[in-house]
Design an enzyme around this catalytic site. Structure first.
Site, short mmCIF file in Angstrom:
data_model
loop_
_atom_site.label_atom_id
_atom_site.label_comp_id
_atom_site.label_asym_id
_atom_site.label_seq_id
_atom_site.Cartn_x
_atom_site.Cartn_y
_atom_site.Cartn_z
N ASP A 1 -1.49 -0.91 5.85
CA ASP A 1 -1.56 -0.49 7.36
C ASP A 1 -3.02 -0.14 7.71
O ASP A 1 -3.23 0.09 8.66
CB ASP A 1 -0.84 0.95 7.26
CG ASP A 1 -1.62 1.88 6.63
OD1 ASP A 1 -2.27 1.80 5.70
OD2 ASP A 1 -1.57 3.03 7.14
N LYS B 1 -10.76 22.09 0.24
CA LYS B 1 -9.40 21.58 0.00
C LYS B 1 -9.38 20.09 -0.51
O LYS B 1 -10.48 19.46 -0.23
CB LYS B 1 -8.54 21.70 1.76
CG LYS B 1 -8.89 20.55 2.46
CD LYS B 1 -7.82 20.61 3.44
CE LYS B 1 -8.18 19.53 4.23
NZ LYS B 1 -8.34 19.53 5.75
N GLY C 1 -4.64 3.90 -3.37
CA GLY C 1 -5.92 4.53 -3.85
C GLY C 1 -5.60 6.00 -4.27
O GLY C 1 -6.63 6.53 -4.84
N ASP D 1 0.87 -1.08 0.01
CA ASP D 1 -0.03 0.11 0.03
C ASP D 1 1.01 1.35 0.15
O ASP D 1 1.96 1.03 0.39
CB ASP D 1 -0.94 0.11 1.37
CG ASP D 1 -1.50 1.06 1.18
OD1 ASP D 1 -2.34 1.43 0.36
OD2 ASP D 1 -1.89 1.61 2.56
N LYS D 2 0.41 2.28 -0.54
CA LYS D 2 1.20 3.58 -0.44
C LYS D 2 1.20 4.12 0.70
O LYS D 2 2.16 4.48 1.46
CB LYS D 2 1.07 4.36 -1.79
CG LYS D 2 2.11 5.38 -2.02
CD LYS D 2 1.70 6.54 -2.88
CE LYS D 2 0.62 7.39 -2.49
NZ LYS D 2 1.08 8.17 -1.52
N THR D 3 -0.06 4.68 1.02
CA THR D 3 -0.50 5.43 2.07
C THR D 3 -0.40 4.92 3.33
O THR D 3 -0.86 3.80 3.77
CB THR D 3 -1.85 6.18 1.91
OG1 THR D 3 -2.16 6.28 0.66
CG2 THR D 3 -2.20 7.31 2.51
N ARG E 1 2.96 15.11 -0.11
CA ARG E 1 1.55 14.95 -0.35
C ARG E 1 1.00 16.32 -0.55
O ARG E 1 1.19 17.14 0.40
CB ARG E 1 0.97 14.41 0.92
CG ARG E 1 -0.21 13.67 0.73
CD ARG E 1 -0.45 13.16 2.32
NE ARG E 1 -1.97 12.81 2.44
CZ ARG E 1 -2.39 11.83 2.10
NH1 ARG E 1 -1.52 10.46 1.53
NH2 ARG E 1 -3.87 11.36 2.25
N GLU F 1 -5.07 16.22 8.12
CA GLU F 1 -5.78 17.36 8.74
C GLU F 1 -4.94 18.14 9.79
O GLU F 1 -4.85 19.27 10.03
CB GLU F 1 -7.05 16.97 9.16
CG GLU F 1 -7.87 16.62 7.81
CD GLU F 1 -9.46 16.94 8.03
OE1 GLU F 1 -9.86 16.31 9.05
OE2 GLU F 1 -10.13 17.48 7.18
N PHE G 1 -15.31 14.51 3.46
CA PHE G 1 -14.39 14.15 2.57
C PHE G 1 -14.71 12.69 2.21
O PHE G 1 -15.25 11.88 2.98
CB PHE G 1 -12.93 14.13 3.11
CG PHE G 1 -12.03 13.40 2.54
CD1 PHE G 1 -11.28 14.09 1.47
CD2 PHE G 1 -11.93 12.04 2.56
CE1 PHE G 1 -10.33 13.61 0.49
CE2 PHE G 1 -10.70 11.53 1.67
CZ PHE G 1 -10.09 12.16 0.83
#
Lengths: 374, 1113
Positions: free
Chosen positions: B835, B581, B694, B401-403, B614, B519, B559
């Site tokens: 994660d 945002k 994602g 996974d990236k995030t 990011r 955030e 979001f």
């Protein structure tokens, strides 16, 4: 018991590991967090010996093995060759054989024993103690049904087992309502030929050679494993209420009536027989011919007569009977196998050592020459 | 949020079953005459499998469903029923041991479950019944509709609808730490318009039937004064069982209870992952064949042999009456069974025990490893499944996974870009300008963006979020006041701002709670000018220099991953503002285009060249009163909708978020510690790393560059919506062409990769990028034929690329990809690391699932391993995994080998004992061989062996590669089998030649069959143990102790069993061993045979060594 042992040994190991690790590294993980202990064991850093087998380390080993094995092999071979052995088949298959009649006319019911005698000549004198064996062929003493057909506690003198032998003894457990002592197929088929040896001296007179019948069984068998019920006194009474094995001519307490130390279950012929052979062709120690004096050989070369009381039928299952005379060395009876095997293995090792040396040498040369341009 | 999506995706059929009606407080509504309370299940949670009564039968049944256990049970029963050569104890004892240990383990686990259930079920809750508060055990909440009062720090006993909160703003905070580990506080709202007096409340709730989907819609009818206001209910009103209430007291009503709660419905037993080492099953089959054929051969020969006259029943060995009576065919059958029993040791129970034990104990080394300990979260590695240790050494594909995995979820505000000017946060606190212009027009203050812009930007950051301020620390406010003087200094225009110490002090004081860490990073970032003080009853308080500014929070446009942005609508004293945002790709189309260009430059530079920051873009819009009224109405209406609520909301959101003006962009630092090094090591080890994320392509790509998955030289093959979009042609055609093109490039033109040559050495590296949309086109294209063809092309391309990046993936697509690779040719071992909850599906799908990090307890439970940091993956795979694989492969092969050469002499002996099933060895030896004499050395070996030491393994990643399960393929298996055959033959015939003359003692006495067996057995035990000693490369004292200890134990046991102790004097082995040792010939033959058996082994080692890749310095 076994599981417990296993579990405990495992636990012990784990604890030991931990303990030593902690001792070795002083237990650095003093803080009470969940930080893993910094012990050698837990960090897989136990000091370790890391042997590497290379041509360099193995080469000398090959030579050493070769150098040790070849002399041992030669020694064994020579020893085995020096052992004198004489073997004679007295089954009586051949019609020309002296025992042919006895073998043919065998019947379980005959009361008069059939005897025959065979002549043979020893070309060389037997110097030291001579051991007399009988050998049987195609006799499956290691058949499972046969091997288990005995009652060790009965043979150990247990009075209850004497009267109530183990089920394993079937179908040789009871006869005519009485328990058989000793029960079982092994005891029932006790080898009961009688062998006697006569030396025919230069005058033609037959001299009986004294045969010692003690010391043929394992000491532990004779003195611990096999026990007469009620001690060795008054065996007739002790065996009362039991029956003799069906194929026996006489009850167990008459195996050697003259010597109470060799009678009943502790009769050595019986004990030897009860130690079942490993292979269908086997030999068992029958008698020992003691060396009389240092000057004369135990069995001088010459003519001998073997007198046989032929009680034991083997033709029905295509068996053979032999009488074997043999001297014994420190390695036991005659058997060239060990000597040859040792010499072979030793030579192979030595040869491999040489080959490896050559390869090693060449490889190293190539290696160094290849290194030079770099 | 993602989890909801996941659940929906997993839920498959989106059937909204008919709804249920809940009567609040069991008071019937006035209009329903015949009030029949509907039947709902009670609130008892049952996760345990057994009860005291059914434990024994149920557990035994489950255990004997395992094929191996069943086989051993059959063998045992045969031994009991049929007259067999070995006593039932020999196989019964090990089996009993295995069954007992497993039963105890499972019983213990179930007891723990019982305890956990009880803890939940006996939990005291306050139920309001007829106006009285009654403390009850949780399981006694009988009915849906009960009204429950929950106090602070209590756990919700079932799924509840919040009716009343003690807080003024009708909210409550909830933490779901025990559900998913996310310690963020989430806000839930009371049902609006409910009366304060619950006594008189008469209402019904209409909601869906229980389903695992965490999404919830419902509506509440409140009956008062003949009015029937209908209130909509959403997930924000639903409190899930298992979550904990924070800092409020409130009252709610039960809607789902017991096993129908969403938690219970979502709890699914993890599917058992079987290790590929289970390929031993194939070996087992071979050995089973050997066993059966051995038994068949023996049975046949037995009857052939018995056909000869005089052999079957010689006079000295008559059969019992029963034997004579038995039917011939029955006898043949029982003979066959007897042979099976005699040879059954070839497939040992003990192997299963040892393998299990090795896996179980071996996994401790992972949890014990201090290198896996992370000081931040005070946790080490966690092993959930010990079954898969060795898989870690065989991984070919890593899906990450990236995030949060490659990138860190602990974000740090690095820089921002306001109106095209870049501001950077400097770490060095010595510099007074914590915040300075580093880019854009070079000179100083004047050239910065306009003051208003800056303020607007910071205000946007400060307002546009769903962050909560943790208020539990009351003195906090005072502190803030006290700090005001310092904060005062934090002006933008450089007059002494950014005293980091003060800031961090402030941060510590006021915990920010948010659903997403960036955030928090942004809100903290905004502290350079504005400080967010909190949200109180829809009013956001902001500290701007010295002035408190209050904004009324009108709407939060949440979001979600589809929109990839969030907005707030706030009303300040003067006007109504919308701040938005989100990801640049979702913001850029919605702002005025002329503003975009200035910022796009920065965004793209950030994304690709620098360390994978990011980026988020911030935009705002001034709403006129009319616009707001329209938006407000739209939102309210959509929120009330019972059907398609999400879609409707989305439409309104999209409508509102248009025509904004862009203010700036932020960059947040993110990469995990040593991510690049780890990825490099994995690639060096021959693993292919696929990034499944994602996230949008640009960020993902930049992360890949940052992690050095893509090098500068890597040629990227892109298969995304962007490359597919072509005016002239349809997407499918374009896809087809591109696939063929890439396939030609990557597969056909690539030099044929030889076996053993790893991809990193090939001339051109390819990186493949695919996005979710294209992927779904490949996987789900219309016609079946092209479907499989595309799939194949795609797979081939991917397999020839060094790294593959899949972006914009739905969680389920991640799993799809993993599945596709897993089932591809050669079925490679896959590993997924992620994660969070959105990775669970791929973690469950892959052979090995690893969770990194602290978030998401739920995910941890579903994973096989959990490691605190990504960098730990390197050691886990390269060192632990590799070692475990080598160890267990050796263990398995060795077990087959040692049992083959154990049983072969016994088989050969049948030829010499009239096929009578006479065992060669004594029963004690038969039983103890696998349990005691030879088990401990191999266990110690399989736990401690390091054929290459860990440091070397970590330094040279290439050592990791053992091509495709190489140590458990047929070749090594054949080698071990041949070795076993050779040894067995050698043992038997070596001794056989010796027994040509059984007079082996120097007193002329002869040896019998038990001596024969004992000599063979002695040679066997020594050879087998020494063979292991030869293979051991890492001799710790434990190895020494266990190897020499085992041999010593064998000797000691033999003496003991041979009758040192008097009560064993009736043993058939009485003094056999001692007598054997008194014979020189026996000694000589033992030494000879041991040496001869090990000779080829030594030779092999010597010849192999110089060329082997494993040579060490």
């Amino acid at each position: 018991m076994i599981t417990a042992m296993m579990a405990s040994s495992y636990n012990a190991k784990e604890e030991d590991g931990h303990h030593s690790g902690a001792a070795g590294h002083g237990g650095a993980g003093a803080d009470k967090s969940r930080k893993p202990d910094n012990t050698a064991f837990k960090q897989q850093r136990l000091p370790a010996w890391q042997p590497i087998l290379t041509a360099g380390t193995v080469l000398p080993a090959f030579f050493v093995i070769g150098l040790i094995f070849i002399p041992i092999g030669i020694g064994l071979y020579v020893t085995s060759n020096n052992i004198k052995e004489f073997e004679i088949d007295y089954t009586g298959v051949d019609s020309k054989s002296e025992c042919y009649a006895c073998a043919r006319n065998f019947s379980w019911n005959s009361t008069t024993p059939c005897t025959c005698s065979m002549n043979f000549t020893l070309e060389q004198p037997f110097e030291s103690n001579v051991f007399m064996y009988y050998g049987l062929s195609n006799f499956y003493q290691n058949h499972r049904r046969y091997v288990k057909s005995r009652d060790d506690s009965q043979l150990n003198g247990d009075p209850t087992a004497l009267k109530d032998p183990s089920k394993e003894c079937e179908p040789y457990r009871t006869s005519e309502g009485l328990p058989i002592a000793p029960c079982g197929a092994i005891a029932n088929s006790l080898f009961n030929d009688t062998l006697e040896l006569h030396y025919v001296d230069s005058n033609g007179t037959k001299v009986e050679i004294p045969l010692v019948k003690k010391g043929i069984a394992w000491w532990t068998d004779k003195h611990v494993k096999f026990r007469n019920p009620n001690g060795n006194t008054n065996l007739t009474v002790a065996f009362q209420g039991t029956s003799k094995p069906v194929n026996w001519g006489k009850p167990v307490y008459e195996l050697d009536p003259l010597d109470p130390e060799n009678n009943g279950f502790i009769n050595e012929d019986f004990i030897v027989w009860m130690r079942t052979a490993a292979l269908p062709t086997f030999r068992k120690l029958y008698r020992i011919i003691q060396k009389k004096s240092s000057t004369t050989p135990t069995l001088p070369s010459g003519r001998y007569i073997l007198s046989i009381t032929y009680n034991y039928p083997v033709l029905s299952f295509d068996g053979r009977k032999r009488m074997i005379l043999s001297t014994i060395s420190w390695m036991g009876g005659k058997n060239p196998f060990l000597g040859i095997a040792y010499i072979t293995v030793g030579s192979i090792c030595f040869f491999l050592g040489v080959v490896l040396l050559i390869i090693h040498h060449k490889y190293d040369n190539r290696n160094t020459s290849a290194d030079i341009p770099n | 949020m993602l989890r909801r999506r996941l659940n929906r995706l997993l839920g498959g059929d989106e059937r909204r079953v008919d709804s249920r009606t809940v009567y609040v407080g069991h008071r019937s509504s006035p209009d329903s005459e015949g009030f029949i309370p509907p039947k709902f299940c009670d609130n008892r949670i049952v996760s345990s499998k057994y009860t005291v009564w059914n434990f024994l039968p149920k557990n035994l049944f489950e255990q004997f469903r395992r094929i191996a256990n069943f086989y051993f049970l059959i063998i045992f029963l045969v031994q009991v029923i049929v007259d067999t050569p070995t006593s039932p104890v020999t196989s019964g004892l090990p089996l009993f041991f295995v069954i007992t240990v497993t039963a105890i383990k499972q019983g213990y686990e179930d007891w723990l479950r019982h305890k956990a259930d009880n803890e939940v079920n006996k939990y005291l809750v306050t139920v309001l019944e007829d106006g009285q508060r009654i403390r009850k055990e949780s399981e006694k909440i009988k009915q849906v509709g009960d009204v429950v009062e929950v106090e602070e720090d209590e756990t919700f006993p079932c799924d509840l609808i919040l009716l009343q909160s003690s807080r003024d703003d009708d909210t409550c905070f909830v933490t779901t730490a025990s559900l998913d580990g996310e310690s963020n506080h989430k806000t839930h709202y009371t049902v609006p318009d409910t009366e304060k007096d619950l006594e008189s409340l008469s209402a019904t709730i209409e909601c869906e039937q229980p389903q695992p989907d965490l999404y919830f819609v419902g509506r509440m009818h409140i009956y008062k004064n003949n009015q029937e206001p209908i209130v909509s209910l959403g997930p924000e009103n639903l409190l899930l069982k298992g979550a904990t209430l924070k800092n409020t007291q409130k009252i709610c009503v039960a809607v789902y209870t017991g096993m129908e709660t969403k938690m219970a419905l979502n709890y699914q037993g993890k599917s058992q992952k079987r290790s590929v080492v289970e390929s031993i099953n194939a070996f087992l089959l071979v050995y089973l064949c050997i066993l059966v054929s051995k038994a068949l051969v023996c049975t046949t020969l037995k009857y052939v042999w018995q056909g000869k006259p005089g052999q079957d029943e010689p006079w000295y060995n008559e059969k019992t009456q029963r034997e004579k009576d038995t039917n011939l065919y029955l006898k043949m059958f029982t003979d066959f069974l007897s042979f099976m029993v005699l040879f059954n040791f070839i497939i040992p129970v003990s192997m299963y025990v040892t393998v299990e034990m090795q896996k179980f104990l071996g996994s401790f080394f992972i949890t014990w490893d201090k290198d896996f300990f992370d000081n931040e979260i005070k946790e080490g590695a966690l092993v959930n499944t010990s079954d898969l240790n060795e898989e870690l050494g065989q991984v070919e594909y890593v899906f990450t996974d990236k995030t949060g995995t490659l990138t860190q979820n602990n974000m740090e505000f690095i820089e921002c870009c306001i109106d095209g000017f870049q501001y950077k946060h400097r770490d060095a606190s010595s510099e007074l300008d914590g915040f300075c212009v580093t880019d854009g027009p070079v000179s100083k203050l004047q050239q910065k963006a306009g003051r208003e812009k800056e303020e607007l930007f910071l205000r946007a950051l400060c307002l546009c979020h769903t962050v909560q301020v943790k208020e539990s620390t009351e003195p906090c406010l005072d502190q803030v006041d006290g700090l005001n003087n310092q904060v005062d200094g934090l002006g933008i225009d450089g007059d002494g701002l950014g005293i980091d110490g003060a800031l961090s002090h402030l941060e510590e004081q006021r915990g920010f709670i948010a659903s997403s860490p960036d955030e928090i990073a942004l809100v903290k970032g905004a502290m350079y000018g504005f400080t967010f003080l909190g949200l109180e009853s829809k009013t956001m308080k902001i500290l701007n220099r010295n002035n408190d500014v209050e904004y009324e929070l009108l709407h939060v446009l949440n979001f979600d991953p589809v929109r990839r942005r969030m907005s707030v609508i706030v009303r300040s004293s003067s006007d109504t503002l919308l701040f938005c945002k989100g990801a640049d790709s979702s913001i850029f189309p919605r702002v005025r285009q002329e503003e975009v260009e200035r910022i796009r430059l920065h965004v793209e530079r950030n994304a690709t060249l620098q360390e994978g920051y990011r980026t988020l873009c911030v935009a705002y819009k001034l709403l006129s009163a009319g616009e707001y009224a329209q938006a407000d109405a739209g939102l309210r209406e959509a929120r009330l909708a019972l059907q398609d609520r999400e879609e409707k909301l989305m439409a309104v959101y999209n409508q509102v978020e248009t025509g904004m003006s862009l203010i700036g962009a932020t960059a947040v630092e993110d990469l995990q510690e040593e991510a690049a090094e780890t990825m490099e090591a994995l690639q060096g080890a021959g693993m292919k790393v696929w990034v499944l994320t994602g996230d949008k392509m640009e960020t993902a790509k930049s992360t890949c560059y940052a992690c050095r998955l893509f090098q500068k030289s890597t040629e990227l093959l892109e298969l995304t919506v962007r490359t597919l979009d072509d005016e002239n042609r349809r997407r499918e055609e374009k896809l087809h062409d591109l696939l063929l093109d890439y396939h030609k490039k990557a597969v056909q033109d690539a030099p044929p990769v030889k076996e053993g040559v790893t991809s990193w050495s090939s001339s051109q590296d390819y990186g493949f990028i695919v996005d979710g949309a294209s992927l779904s086109m490949i996987l789900n294209s219309s016609s079946d034929s092209s479907n499989s063809r595309y799939k194949n092309l795609f797979l081939q391309i991917c397999q020839n690329c060094t790294a593959v990046l899949c972006c914009r993936m739905a969680p389920l697509q991640k799993a799809q990809i993993v599945k596709m690779v897993k089932n591809s040719k050669g079925s490679p071992i896959t590993l997924s690391i992620g994660d969070g909850a959105n990775d669970v599906s791929m973690i469950l799908e892959a052979h090995v699932g690893i969770i990194k990090g602290k978030e998401g307890r739920q995910a941890v439970r579903n994973s096989d391993y959990a490691i605190p940091k990504l960098k730990h993956l390197k050691k886990l795979l390269l060192a632990h995994g590799h070692l475990y694989y080598v160890r267990i492969a050796h263990l398995v092969q060795y077990f087959f080998y040692k049992n083959l050469c154990f049983i072969l002499p016994q088989f050969l002996y049948q030829f010499f004992c009239g096929y009578s099933q006479q065992p060669l060895y004594d029963a004690a030896y038969l039983t103890m061989y696998n349990i005691c004499f030879t088990s401990m050395p191999i266990l110690a070996y399989s736990l401690l062996e390091q054929h290459i030491c860990i440091e070397v393994l970590l330094d040279n990643a290439t050592l990791y590669e053992i091509a495709k399960n190489a140590m458990l393929r047929w070749r090594p298996f054949l080698y071990w089998t041949v070795l076993g055959l050779f040894h067995g033959l050698l043992f038997f015939f070596g001794v056989w030649y010796l027994f040509y003359n059984p007079a082996l003692q120097d007193n002329g006495q002869v040896f019998g069959n038990w001596s024969y067996g004992t000599i063979v057995f002695t040679v066997l035990v020594f050879t087998v143990t020494l063979k292991l000693a030869l293979d051991t490369r890492h001799w710790t004292w434990i190895n020494h102790f266990v190897i020499w200890g085992s041999l010593a134990f064998y000797v000691f046991f033999s003496f003991f069993w041979g009758g040192i102790i008097p009560f064993l004097s009736q043993q058939r082995l009485y003094f056999v061993f001692a007598n054997m040792l008194s014979s020189v010939s026996a000694w000589l033959v033992i030494i000879l045979l041991i040496l001869l058996s090990l000779l080829p082994e030594i030779l092999l080692v010597v010849f192999r060594k110089p060329r082997g890749p494993h040579s060490r310095q």
